[in-house]
Design an enzyme around this catalytic site. Structure first.
Site, mmCIF file in Angstrom:
data_model
loop_
_atom_site.group_PDB
_atom_site.id
_atom_site.type_symbol
_atom_site.label_atom_id
_atom_site.label_comp_id
_atom_site.label_asym_id
_atom_site.label_seq_id
_atom_site.Cartn_x
_atom_site.Cartn_y
_atom_site.Cartn_z
ATOM 1 N N GLU A 160 54.968 -15.887 8.794
ATOM 2 C CA GLU A 160 54.297 -16.694 7.776
ATOM 3 C C GLU A 160 53.013 -16.059 7.234
ATOM 4 O OE1 GLU A 160 53.955 -20.539 9.635
ATOM 5 O OE2 GLU A 160 56.068 -21.009 9.223
ATOM 6 N N GLU B 205 63.205 -21.043 9.201
ATOM 7 C CA GLU B 205 62.608 -22.133 9.965
ATOM 8 C C GLU B 205 62.812 -23.442 9.221
ATOM 9 O OE1 GLU B 205 58.614 -22.078 11.390
ATOM 10 O OE2 GLU B 205 58.628 -19.940 11.894
#
Length: 426
Positions: free
Chosen positions: A227, A346
């Protein structure tokens, strides 16, 4: 890819949108011994599976050995950490066995733990714990026995397990003047630390298998960072330069494996009209889903989604609607703008109280969209839910965890999707 293929992929994207219409940032995580002569045999009935070869991105689909491949499974970031202590390895083995029984094909996990005192992998720049590295050796070796692929993430945007903050601190400790965590992406010292880490991991020779990581087909892909965000430069130029530099460096060390960035999927200035799909209709994190993923040394695109966090005050229905649009827009763009595969790397649903049924419905919705894409040969080829934990890891819980042994309904939903996707023949 020719024009006709691009049109076909756009049609498939529309199918995914229809599937979404018909269907009903996880938080950052907080929280030695020599190898035996032979790693333990898998406990899934004593039957060993084998990976079929290196995974590839072939246009907008994944392949292994020239045949379509669908990366379905879950996240279990803690595998290396637990495996670094032989007393905790039973948790790793149980989780890998569960993955095998589910029919999962890919697990995403960390190949980093930088600084600190809690089983660090990289103690200081270039200084590594052999015990922790042996833990990663163990995970790779045991996954290989079960025919499971691994996505290995090389660093963290967040402060847990070190992250870019630790790299910046290391540079400061050496007397260099860095101002913020985002200097990680531009400072030559932190870049050197990170590139050295890349080389150290990729060239590691596994003590259990005798195979260098860069030659190990069990590794599905390298992820540059979990991320990554650059809030100090919302133009996206800093991230674009960093991704280009680091993805090409990975390829220079290891030409056999795929590379992905680790992006959540926020749109940027390369397609300003798509920013309406970002949280709040405009949120930016200094990343650019289309621009970053167009870099030639990036093999496939990823998205994450946590609408419960990204859309504050939203209802469950609004969160589901956000996810539908998030997946549909990125599937369309992977087809028409990128012409690369897309992985939902995710997704999760907090399951406290009576929310398990909601979680199961949410998972089904995500899986239905993926299936619609896969069935039509489209770019969205798989999903990895966040996250699996083993019994006895209650202190690690973040609300999204799925303990498979204690979650029969969710386990059934995941298993059914793996069987459904696995049953598709080209």
């Amino acid at each position: 890819m020719g024009t006709s293929n691009a049109r076909r992929l756009m049609v498939v994207s529309c199918l995914a949108v229809l599937a979404l219409a018909a269907g009903a940032h996880r938080p950052s995580v907080h929280h030695a011994a020599a190898p035996s002569a032979a790693a333990p045999a898998p406990s899934n009935g004593g039957v060993e599976a084998k990976v079929r070869g290196f995974a590839r991105a072939d246009g907008a689909r994944f392949t292994v050995g020239g045949r379509p491949f669908y990366p379905n499974g879950f996240n279990a970031y803690w595998l290396m950490y637990m495996a670094s202590n032989p007393g905790d390895r039973s948790k790793v083995l149980a989780t890998l066995d569960q993955a095998s029984r589910l029919g999962a094909t890919v697990i995403r996990t960390w190949a980093f733990n930088d600084g600190g005192s809690n089983r660090p992998m990289q103690i200081t720049p270039g200084v590594y714990s052999e015990d922790v590295f042996l833990g990663l050796d163990f995970v790779i070796g045991e996954a290989k026995k079960r025919g499971l692929y691994l996505i290995l993430s090389l660093a963290n945007n967040w402060g847990d397990f070190g992250g870019k903050k630790q790299y910046v601190q290391w540079a400061k400790d050496q007397g260099h003047n860095l101002g913020s965590e985002d200097d990680f992406f531009t400072d030559r010292h932190t870049q050197r630390f990170y590139m050295n880490h890349i080389k150290r991991v990729l060239t590691r020779v596994n003590n259990f298998t005798g195979v260098a990581y860069k030659d190990e087909p069990t590794i599905f892909a390298w992820e540059l960072m979990n991320e990554p965000r650059v809030p100090s430069d919302l133009s996206g130029k800093t991230m674009q330069a960093w991704v280009a530099l680091m993805s090409s460096y990975v390829k220079s060390v290891d030409g056999k494996h795929m590379v992905e960035i680790g992006l959540e999927g926020f749109y940027g200035d390369s397609a300003p009209e798509r920013k309406r799909f970002n949280p709040g209709g405009k949120y930016s994190a200094g990343t650019d889903f289309i621009g970053n993923n167009r870099i030639p040394t990036v093999d496939f695109a990823t998205i994450h989604s946590y609408p419960d966090q990204w859309v504050p005050g939203s209802t469950s229905e609004q969160q589901v609607e956000f996810m539908k649009k998030w997946m549909a827009s990125h599937t369309e763009d992977a087809a028409s703008a990128l012409r690369k595969p897309l992985l939902v790397a995710e997704f999760g649903w907090k399951s406290s109280g009576n929310a398990v049924a909601q979680r199961d419905d949410y998972f089904r919705m995500v899986y239905d969209a993926i299936y619609a894409s896969v069935k039509g040969g489209g770019p969205c080829a798989g999903g990895l839910f966040w996250q699996v934990m083993a019994p006895g890891m209650e202190s690690w819980a973040d609300g999204y965890e799925v303990v498979l042994e204690r979650s029969p309904s969710t386990t059934a939903v995941v298993s059914q999707e793996c069987a459904r996707i696995g049953g598709i023949t080209p």
